[in-house]
Every structure is written in structure tokens, then in C-alpha cells.
Design an enzyme around this catalytic site. Sequence first.
Site, short mmCIF file in Angstrom:
data_model
loop_
_atom_site.label_atom_id
_atom_site.label_comp_id
_atom_site.label_asym_id
_atom_site.label_seq_id
_atom_site.Cartn_x
_atom_site.Cartn_y
_atom_site.Cartn_z
CE LYS A 185 35.01 -36.60 71.72
NZ LYS A 185 34.71 -36.20 70.43
CB THR A 240 33.31 -52.91 68.35
OG1 THR A 240 32.01 -52.80 67.67
CG2 THR A 240 33.14 -54.10 69.35
CD GLU A 261 23.09 -48.99 72.01
OE1 GLU A 261 23.08 -49.30 71.31
OE2 GLU A 261 22.21 -47.88 73.00
CB CYS A 296 24.87 -48.45 64.46
SG CYS A 296 23.30 -47.32 64.45
CD GLU A 395 30.00 -51.35 61.91
OE1 GLU A 395 31.10 -50.70 62.22
OE2 GLU A 395 28.52 -50.66 62.80
P1 NAD Z 1 34.79 -43.98 67.30
O1 NAD Z 1 34.81 -44.89 68.02
O2 NAD Z 1 35.57 -43.90 65.88
O3 NAD Z 1 34.37 -42.94 67.65
C1 NAD Z 1 33.28 -42.16 67.94
C2 NAD Z 1 33.36 -41.22 69.09
O4 NAD Z 1 34.47 -41.72 70.05
C3 NAD Z 1 34.27 -39.67 68.71
O5 NAD Z 1 33.84 -38.78 69.35
C4 NAD Z 1 34.96 -40.11 69.58
O6 NAD Z 1 36.00 -38.42 69.22
C5 NAD Z 1 35.14 -40.71 70.66
N1 NAD Z 1 36.34 -41.60 71.12
C6 NAD Z 1 37.22 -42.28 69.93
N2 NAD Z 1 38.36 -42.45 71.07
C7 NAD Z 1 38.07 -42.62 72.32
C8 NAD Z 1 38.66 -42.74 73.64
N3 NAD Z 1 39.68 -43.60 73.49
N4 NAD Z 1 37.70 -42.59 74.29
C9 NAD Z 1 36.64 -41.41 74.34
N5 NAD Z 1 36.36 -41.54 73.29
C10 NAD Z 1 36.35 -41.69 71.96
O7 NAD Z 1 33.19 -44.11 65.94
P2 NAD Z 1 33.18 -42.67 64.74
O8 NAD Z 1 33.64 -43.87 63.98
O9 NAD Z 1 32.40 -41.97 65.04
O10 NAD Z 1 31.42 -44.33 64.13
C11 NAD Z 1 31.03 -44.77 64.22
C12 NAD Z 1 30.55 -46.12 64.13
O11 NAD Z 1 29.49 -45.95 65.60
C13 NAD Z 1 30.50 -47.59 63.55
O12 NAD Z 1 31.31 -48.71 63.58
C14 NAD Z 1 29.02 -48.12 64.28
O13 NAD Z 1 28.47 -48.89 64.03
C15 NAD Z 1 28.59 -47.15 65.29
N6 NAD Z 1 27.44 -46.80 65.51
C16 NAD Z 1 27.03 -47.29 66.67
C17 NAD Z 1 25.51 -46.51 66.55
C18 NAD Z 1 24.25 -47.38 67.59
O14 NAD Z 1 23.49 -47.27 68.02
N7 NAD Z 1 24.33 -48.84 67.74
C19 NAD Z 1 24.49 -45.32 65.95
C20 NAD Z 1 26.09 -44.95 65.34
C21 NAD Z 1 27.30 -45.27 64.95
#
Ligand code: NAD
Length: 494
Positions: A185, A240, A261, A296, A395
Site C-alpha cells: 500500500k 513514529t 522504519e 527520514c 521532526e
Molecule cells: P505516515 O506515517 O503518515 O504514513 C505512512 C504510510 O502509512 C502511508 O501509506 C499511510 O497511508 C499509512 N498509514 C497511516 N496510518 C496507518 C495505520 N493506522 N495503519 C496502517 N497504515 C497507516 O508517514 P508519511 O507522512 O507518509 O511519511 C513521513 C514519515 O516517514 C516521516 O516521519 C519520516 O521520517 C518517515 N520515514 C522514515 C524512513 C526510514 O527509513 N526510517 C524513510 C522515509 C520516511
Amino acid sequence: MDSFNPDDVAIRSGHYIGGEYVDVEAGERRIEVARPSDGVVYASVPLADAGMVDRAVENAWLAFKHSGWARMAPRERAKILRRFAELVEADAPMLGRLEALGSTRPIAQAIGWDVPFTAEGIRFYAEFADKLGGDVAATDHDHLGMTIAEPYGVIGAIAPWSFPLVMASWKIAPALAAGNAVVLKPSEMTPFSVLRLAELAVQAGVPAGIFNVIQGDGRVTGDELVRHPKISKVTFTGSTRTGASIMAACANSGTKPVTLELGGKSPQIVFADAPRLDDVARRIAGAITGNAGQVCVAGSRLLVERSLAEPLAERIGKIFAELKPGATWAAGTTLSPIISAPQAARIEGIVGRTLEAGATLRYGGVRADGGADGAFYSPTLLTDVTAHSEAVREEVFGPVLTLQTFDTEEEALALAQHPEYGLAAGVHTADLGRALRFVRGLEAGTVWVNRYGRTSDFMIPTGGFKRSGIGKDLGRQAYEANLRFKSVLIDLRA
Ligand code: NAD
């Protein structure tokens, strides 16, 4: 790479299940998708409800059981994955445009880095397919003891909007190489480039149903996917907060293993002996302005030895001024848009409150003009901050760098540790002993010394400590995480 007209890019929408696009069904809820560069709604995707998620996972499960993918000779699987990587590379003009159009990745970078890096990651894991089958244990002479590596079954993968192709490839490549089926997804904000990726997998010979994509939000679609009883393992990249709720859902729906991640607030520590200050400044600036800080591992906290603070800040300011904000489809763009208007407002809020609390605005702190109606934010440097300042604690996920000074090594190390995050860190010094003391002392999943950011050495895994995550993407670790190990003990006297 030349500029392109965003309206010329053909968009194929829907879910991709069993090697086919599943078209919109009557009454299905849809989500509008906007271009970050100008905010224009250019397409929509269906939102997979429980029934659609079930259809995708059941399909994947059947393909896992019956398509032969899990059972074929691993070198055969590797051959198909190498072909997949070649198709991805050859498709760069199309994939790159899809990526640039819908995400924050400028076209030159999408074609120059994201697409080839995705292809090379797939190739890297193809090479693992026949390298790790298990072990024979040292037992007494009358027994034969073994561990046998097996694929899990169907892996549920959830990806963020930052680097949609690369982040998805880090999930799907090791899962497929190990013989699993995947239901991916993508973020509802960047849903299209990975559909093309799944199509290319099938064209390369990955059996239909082994790599599926479902569209939808997190609350409904993501949650249903994570909880589905036929998902055997979950791999997630995102915030997170979402990671924690996914972990709880995994615990409550079958104690599923989970790779997370998550977010970061990574320090860059610069000592006065760091060689070539101009290069250091470029590294520091690049680590907070790449993808407009929406990374990230963004190096968002600059810790600098006091005597160097002023010359380094000046140089960083000059590099900030060179960046050219613009639409992702313009060839000359070097500063990405912010993914959405609410995210830009969030950045503004954090910067504003940090200034109100006493910080000094050294550079930026305003919206940038990207020549389009999207949200652009100028590279920002805040000084006179403390460990308690909001911009130092939180962040930001934007091009906002904070600067703190230190006088001693001990002080630098104490400032570097974040109370919650531990994703990455950079140390810049000519003193090898000091660099290694920091490598040992830093609570971070990755430590870069005299550089910042990854190379194409895929063997080096990435993943955070503390609230930055659990497990690793890339490296041997990510491959092993897509296998479960069965222990076998045979009594030879029977
Ligand atoms: P997000 O957590 O809002 O969403 C990520 C994904 O999770 C999306 O596909 C979203 O639809 C899905 N999602 C949201 N709620 C969910 C739930 N309850 N159950 C299942 N899926 C759910 O994150 P974002 O805004 O898309 O991305 C930015 C974040 O990602 C930042 O915090 C960044 O640091 C982190 N990030 C981490 C890494 C790493 O390798 N550590 C890499 C890239 C981004």
C-alpha cells in the site's frame, strides 16, 4: 533530462491485483490526488475497504501457494528479478515522470537517482536469492540438525510519500527475492509510480498475484492490511506515531513480526579540525535541503564547535541561496516543493513557535516562490536554540536546520543524543580516535564519518534505534527478515 508537461503524463489508476488493474467499483470511496508542485488535483484513487483488501491478500496467498514463485529454483527467481531491474531502468523516462509528477522528486533527480537506485536495489536482492538457505548445526554424530530458511507467505508492505519508488523497492525487493508474495500500500498522496513498478514486475515474469498494489488511506486500508489474518509479516516505513499503532495492530492480529522504519532528528557534529570547511558546509546544507528536508535521515541538528560556528553558518547560507525552488517537472529545479499545504503550514508553525521562544532566524523562515501554486519553503537556519526548542526536539520534515555550539567532546556527544530518536548521525573531524569514540557513543542506527548520506553500497543496512524503528531495510538483514527459520533435528539411529 528535459522539462516535461505534467498534463502529458498518462495516469493509470486503480488497485493492481493478480496482475490486473481492478477498476473502480460502484459506490467505492475515492481519494483525490494533488500534485505537490502546484496543488492541482490531477487524478483520484479508489480506497480499498475490507473486502478489497481481502481480495488482494487472498489473491496473493493463492499465488504464493500455486504460482510456483516460492518453489522455483532460486536462480530462476533471481533471473526474473534481474530482468525486472532491467525493465525498470529501461522505463526511466516513464517511471521518472510518474515519480516527479506526483511526488516531491524533481525530474532530474527522479531520472538520475530514484529510478536507477530502485533498479539496482532489485538487482542487489536478486543476487541474494540463492545465497542463504539455512545452516547445518554441529550436533553429535547420531543426529543431523538444520535450520531451513522459508519465505513467510504474504508480506504486507506500507510505504510513505517521501521517495515513493525507492522506499517501496526496499520493501518489495528482499520480500520477492526470498520467495514471498507482497501486497503493497503506497501513500495515498503518491499512489501511481508503484503501480507501474508492479506492472513491470509482471512483464519481467514475476507471476501475477505475487506483487500486488492496493490504494487507500491508512485508517481503513492500511489498518485492514496489517490486521488481515493471511498477512504473515508487516514491513512499514513512515512516522513514529503510525509505526506504533501498526505495531499494536500486529500484536493484536496474530503476533506478526514487523519491521518499522520511522522518523528521525539526526545530528551533524562538526569539530574545528574538520578538513575542507567548504566541503563540510556543502554536506551539511545538502543533508537538510535534499528533497526539501523531507528525508527520514535529514541532518536537521547542526552541532558545531564554537570557533567554527560563524564561518560555517555563513557558508551554509550561501549554499541555501543557490537553490532553485520550482515545479518537479522543470529541469532546473533543485529545491523540491513541500508535499502538501498542511505540511507547509506545520513547518511554518514549528519555526514560528521556536522563534517566539527566543531563537534567532539566521536564514530563510519564509515561504519560497517556486513559480507555481504549490507550497515551497525556503531553507532555514535557526540559531540560539536549546535542546528544548521545538525545532530541535520535533521532526520538522522540511528544510529547517538548527545550530547549537559546543566547547568539548563530551558536550557534543550529550547534545547529539536525542531523547526519542536514533536514526542517523554525521561526525566531521580529522581526528580518527574522536570519530571512533562517536561511532561507539552515538545512539543512532547509522553513523556517517566525514560524509552524510548513503552510497550505492546496498550491503550497509539502514534502520533506527529507539523510536526511530525496529529492524533494517537493505543489507543482508532485510533479506533475512523476509525469511523464517525452521529448526530440524533428525535422529539417524531410527
Ligand atoms: P505516515 O506515517 O503518515 O504514513 C505512512 C504510510 O502509512 C502511508 O501509506 C499511510 O497511508 C499509512 N498509514 C497511516 N496510518 C496507518 C495505520 N493506522 N495503519 C496502517 N497504515 C497507516 O508517514 P508519511 O507522512 O507518509 O511519511 C513521513 C514519515 O516517514 C516521516 O516521519 C519520516 O521520517 C518517515 N520515514 C522514515 C524512513 C526510514 O527509513 N526510517 C524513510 C522515509 C520516511
